[in-house]
Design an enzyme around this catalytic site. Structure first.
Site, PDB file in Angstrom:
ATOM      1  N   LEU A 129       0.869  -1.167   0.000  1.00 59.27           N
ATOM      2  CA  LEU A 129       0.000   0.000   0.000  1.00 59.27           C
ATOM      3  C   LEU A 129       0.910   1.223   0.000  1.00 59.27           C
ATOM      4  O   LEU A 129       1.979   1.209   0.623  1.00 59.27           O
ATOM      5  CB  LEU A 129      -0.907   0.029   1.239  1.00 59.27           C
ATOM      6  CG  LEU A 129      -1.989  -1.043   1.352  1.00 59.27           C
ATOM      7  CD1 LEU A 129      -2.723  -0.905   2.688  1.00 59.27           C
ATOM      8  CD2 LEU A 129      -2.982  -0.962   0.199  1.00 59.27           C
ATOM      9  N   ASP A 130       0.498   2.274  -0.690  1.00 60.53           N
ATOM     10  CA  ASP A 130       1.286   3.498  -0.672  1.00 60.53           C
ATOM     11  C   ASP A 130       1.438   4.005   0.760  1.00 60.53           C
ATOM     12  O   ASP A 130       0.604   3.726   1.630  1.00 60.53           O
ATOM     13  CB  ASP A 130       0.601   4.587  -1.508  1.00 60.53           C
ATOM     14  CG  ASP A 130       0.544   4.235  -2.986  1.00 60.53           C
ATOM     15  OD1 ASP A 130       1.337   3.383  -3.422  1.00 60.53           O
ATOM     16  OD2 ASP A 130      -0.305   4.817  -3.686  1.00 60.53           O
ATOM     17  N   LYS A 131       2.468   4.790   0.982  1.00 59.11           N
ATOM     18  CA  LYS A 131       2.745   5.316   2.321  1.00 59.11           C
ATOM     19  C   LYS A 131       1.505   5.936   2.955  1.00 59.11           C
ATOM     20  O   LYS A 131       1.175   5.667   4.107  1.00 59.11           O
ATOM     21  CB  LYS A 131       3.869   6.346   2.249  1.00 59.11           C
ATOM     22  CG  LYS A 131       4.136   7.053   3.561  1.00 59.11           C
ATOM     23  CD  LYS A 131       5.200   8.137   3.407  1.00 59.11           C
ATOM     24  CE  LYS A 131       5.410   8.898   4.705  1.00 59.11           C
ATOM     25  NZ  LYS A 131       6.416   9.980   4.570  1.00 59.11           N
ATOM     26  N   ARG A 228      -5.125   5.805  -7.834  1.00 52.41           N
ATOM     27  CA  ARG A 228      -4.854   7.236  -7.918  1.00 52.41           C
ATOM     28  C   ARG A 228      -4.653   7.672  -9.370  1.00 52.41           C
ATOM     29  O   ARG A 228      -5.192   8.697  -9.802  1.00 52.41           O
ATOM     30  CB  ARG A 228      -3.622   7.574  -7.078  1.00 52.41           C
ATOM     31  CG  ARG A 228      -3.791   7.228  -5.600  1.00 52.41           C
ATOM     32  CD  ARG A 228      -2.464   7.232  -4.856  1.00 52.41           C
ATOM     33  NE  ARG A 228      -1.840   8.546  -4.856  1.00 52.41           N
ATOM     34  CZ  ARG A 228      -0.595   8.757  -4.435  1.00 52.41           C
ATOM     35  NH1 ARG A 228       0.154   7.746  -4.016  1.00 52.41           N
ATOM     36  NH2 ARG A 228      -0.101   9.983  -4.447  1.00 52.41           N
TER      37      ARG A 228
END
Length: 300
Positions: A129-131, A228
């Site tokens: 997962l992205d930060k 995104r």
């Protein structure tokens, strides 16, 4: 020291004798006092050295080696058995060590919680997962479990569902099937590009809000920044997205409004279907509440 190197600068000599290290790293070691010449610590990279002088270098661990250190980072576990961990990753936690984030990552925390994870590729992590994306992740505890989960991800039997707040009024439902690759000019960004890796995102609208839509998204693939990038490609970047949204949209929230809310998989040992759900974290729940209140006020 070899005679043919006599009279050269210290950093030049070190680069010749220790070619496995970059000159910049060797220069840092000199300045930090990890190199001695003729028995004395030398911090001057420009110092000339002469034949007969003995050089000693105390090699220091690089950032990538430090990245494999165990750290006592709290893990929010939602399930654990002999084969897998299911955890809730908070926004702000980096999953893998990398440039600018060589410590304080989920991987560092896993090495502390499960020392045996050091024997597994990426400490058992099979997806990211992205930060600044929150939500559910699965981590393997054994090599057999990791191999099975990687195969499931390839076969798409692992299902990952997200809640997202996108800008504008998104069409009721749809699928974005568009390849994703590195942005041709801005290398920190991803983009829909010809020749990129296949990427498919399904989405549906759960609720319309002032200048925003609450979406439920499901991934068929797991490309970097996929939701995104895909939503931005439709003209509906996520609220708070500092990378893909215009300034006004990015300013509406402190991070991209994206949360991995449901995870489905087949248990790697039993083969039985399992699933977990995770409510919105406090910050995203508060944002949703504010938007609902704004909408309800306007409708009165």
């Amino acid at each position: 020291m070899p005679t043919e190197l006599s009279g050269l600068r210290l950093d030049q000599v070190l680069a010749r004798l220790w070619p496995q290290h970059s000159r910049s790293r060797l220069q840092d070691w000199v300045r930090d006092g990890h190199v001695s010449v003729a028995g004395d610590t030398c911090r001057e990279v420009r110092r000339k050295v002469w034949a007969g002088e003995i050089l000693e270098v105390v090699e220091q661990p690089g950032a990538q080696q430090s990245a494999l250190q165990a750290e006592a980072i709290p893990l929010d576990l939602r399930h654990e058995d002999a084969d897998i961990l299911i955890l809730a990753k908070p926004a702000g936690l980096v999953v893998h060590p990398g440039s600018g984030n060589w410590s304080g990552t989920l991987l560092n925390g896993l090495l502390h919680y499960l020392p045996q994870a050091r024997e597994l590729p990426r400490a058992g992590i099979v997806h990211r997962l992205d930060k600044d994306t929150s939500g559910l992740m699965v981590v393997a505890k054994t090599l057999a479990a990791q191999t099975d989960l990687v195969r499931q991800l390839a076969a798409r039997s692992v299902k990952r569902h997200y809640l997202a707040l996108a800008s504008g009024r998104v069409a009721a439902a749809g699928t974005v099937d568009a390849p994703i690759g590195r942005h041709p000019q801005q290398r920190t960004r991803m983009a829909v590009v010809q020749g990129g890796k296949p990427a498919r995102t399904h989405y549906s609208v759960l609720e319309y809000l002032p200048a925003a839509s609450l979406l439920r998204c499901e991934l068929d693939t797991g490309r970097t920044h996929q939701i995104r990038v895909h939503m931005a490609s439709l003209g509906h970047p996520l609220l708070g997205d500092q990378l893909y949204a215009e300034r006004a949209t990015a300013a509406r929230f402190g991070r991209q409004a994206l949360h991995a809310c449901r995870l489905e998989l087949l248990h790697p040992r039993s083969g039985l279907p399992m699933h977990w759900e995770l409510p919105l974290p406090d910050d995203m729940a508060a944002l949703l509440q504010r938007l609902r209140a704004e909408r309800d006020t306007k409708s009165v």
